[in-house]
Enzyme design. Structure first.
Site, short mmCIF file in Angstrom:
data_model
loop_
_atom_site.label_atom_id
_atom_site.label_comp_id
_atom_site.label_asym_id
_atom_site.label_seq_id
_atom_site.Cartn_x
_atom_site.Cartn_y
_atom_site.Cartn_z
N CYS A 198 -17.19 -5.11 34.86
CA CYS A 198 -18.01 -6.63 34.42
C CYS A 198 -17.75 -7.42 35.52
O CYS A 198 -18.73 -8.16 36.00
CB CYS A 198 -17.14 -7.14 32.95
SG CYS A 198 -17.57 -5.85 31.59
N CYS A 217 0.50 3.52 2.91
CA CYS A 217 1.17 3.02 4.21
C CYS A 217 2.56 3.42 4.23
O CYS A 217 3.02 3.57 5.34
CB CYS A 217 0.74 1.26 4.25
SG CYS A 217 -0.85 0.92 4.20
N CYS A 260 -12.43 -6.27 32.18
CA CYS A 260 -13.30 -4.98 32.63
C CYS A 260 -13.47 -5.34 33.94
O CYS A 260 -14.23 -6.25 34.42
CB CYS A 260 -14.44 -5.00 31.81
SG CYS A 260 -15.73 -4.00 32.34
N CYS A 319 0.93 -1.36 0.10
CA CYS A 319 0.19 0.08 0.07
C CYS A 319 0.93 1.38 0.22
O CYS A 319 1.81 1.67 1.09
CB CYS A 319 -0.91 -0.08 1.07
SG CYS A 319 -1.63 1.53 1.63
#
Length: 440
Positions: free
Chosen positions: A195, A63, A192, A60
């Site tokens: 969580c 990139c 988390c 790319c």
């Protein structure tokens, strides 16, 4: 045909140079951390700090152009944030997990949040400033106790909720989407802190709601495709999958077993009862109907002198049809006569383009979305459905509207109040009075 050894050497150098360039953009001495599919979790997902990741392809051009800038950013943020890169050609599974469609793609990973796409300018200063904002936000959250360091390393939940169904890419559609049952699903990440705090409450709620409502959970570290599909932005996120499984809505109540159980039970009960469209006659009605609703839909109907009772009843029948369609959703439907709640109209910008009108309100968030199409059944159904998915664009209300107490409509046509006629002469005092004044 004779070929010069120098020419052959040059060709070989170009070829091997090309293949060398295509293998990687960052060398071993680069300040940019090299990522692979195998170390992505440990280097990025388990990090205690902010990580900037470039998904690139060696072939790319953009990139390659970004490479020196990305290395400059890595040097600027050294010791402050991690700047990394991953070859999406060589590690396609990692790219697929995050829905990478083009190169380069830059994502910023902040502990406790879903990855953020960077879409700003591709210069070192702009990228570093964006990273600084994320770092500042993370520090602010930690100071307020909203986020804590994970201690380095993702740990699996020690105890999964026994009555909560483990959902993944292979069973989610079969169990949830194709089901006729109500599902409440927690999207979590094992690292988390919030969580982990929710886990025992979720387990208790799932056990107590067995046979009434289905509870499930999705590990977003593993099931990132499901996380992306439902646009989960942070953890834990709790989504409610009602009758319209394609449009789940967030649970925004307290994260306790009792609150979740109460919410689920009320949802089941409300789905069985008759629907209603309530007239907004005061602040108590506003609080009762809109305070706990996920979305409150308020219709502003024409003055009774304009529509008469017959016209107003037709509007109310239409609204009842809409409410019936979405009876299993935690929505409330209300109506108010034109110009009776002026502060509310002002804050949601109603009245300037006529009546009838409708807005979708989230009182807790202080935002609304207006109906921009005709006040017709099909448009109303589409509006309510789209509002449930957040597809209508929210506008801030700029403060809480002042709701005044009004009389409930008696179901009759309105009466035109005739004013007493008066004479201009009487108002001015008559000719004699005028003449007398002139003489003075």
């Amino acid at each position: 045909m004779y070929k010069s050894p120098l020419t052959l050497l040059t060709l070989l150098t170009i070829c091997f140079g090309f293949f060398d360039l295509s293998s990687a953009l960052y060398g071993s001495s680069s300040p940019v951390v090299q990522l692979t599919a195998s170390n992505f979790k440990s280097k990025v997902l388990n990090s205690n700090g902010v990580v900037l990741v470039e998904f690139f392809a060696p072939w790319c051009g953009h990139c390659k152009a970004l490479t020196p800038t990305w290395e400059k950013v890595a040097n600027i943020l050294k010791g402050v944030a991690t700047v990394a890169a991953i070859d999406a050609d060589a590690h396609q599974s990692a790219a697929q997990d995050y829905g990478i469609k083009g190169f380069p793609t830059i994502k910023v990973f902040v502990p406790g949040k879903a990855p953020i796409d960077y879409q700003g300018a591709r210069d070192a200063k702009s990228i570093a400033n964006f990273a600084y904002k994320q770092i500042k936000g993370l520090l602010s959250d930690r100071l307020e106790g909203k986020s804590k360091p994970t201690g380095g390393g993702s740990k699996e939940k020690k105890s999964e909720p026994s009555a909560s169904v483990e959902l993944n890419a292979s069973n989610f559609d079969d169990l949830v989407i194709e089901s006729n049952e109500l599902w409440i699903v927690e999207f979590f990440a094992p690292w988390c802190g919030h969580c982990k705090k929710l886990a025992p409450e979720w387990k208790r709620a799932a056990k107590n709601l067995q046979g009434k409502v289905k509870l499930g959970h999705v590990n977003c570290d593993v099931e990132q495709s499901i996380m992306s599909r439902f646009k989960v932005q942070g953890f834990p996120t709790i989504l409610v999958f009602g009758p319209d499984k394609s449009s789940p809505y967030p649970y925004e109540g307290a994260r306790s077993a009792s609150a979740i159980e109460s919410f689920a039970s009320e949802l089941v009960e409300s789905s069985a009862g008759p629907v209603e469209v309530t007239e907004l006659t005061g602040p108590d009605v506003m609080e009762k109907k809109c305070g706990s609703a996920a979305i409150c839909f308020i219709s502003f109907l024409p003055d009774i002198l304009d529509s008469k009772a017959e016209g107003r009843n037709k509007y109310l029948e239409m609204l009842l049809s809409v409410a019936e369609k979405f009876k299993k959703q935690p929505y409330s439907f209300m109506w108010v006569a034109a110009v009776t709640q002026m502060d509310l109209e002002k804050r949601v910008n109603v009245g300037g383009y006529g009546y009838p009108a409708m807005v979708a309100m989230n009182v807790k968030k202080g935002v609304y979305a207006p109906l921009k199409s005709a006040f017709e059944l099909q448009h109303l159904l589409e509006f309510v459905k789209d509002a449930g998915t957040g597809g209508k664009g929210n506008v801030p209300m700029n403060g809480t509207p002042e709701i005044v107490k009004t009389k409930e409509w008696d179901g009759k046509d309105g009466e035109l109040i005739e004013e007493d006629e008066f004479s201009l002469d009487e108002l001015m005092g008559g000719d004699d009075a005028v003449g007398s004044k002139d003489e003075l």
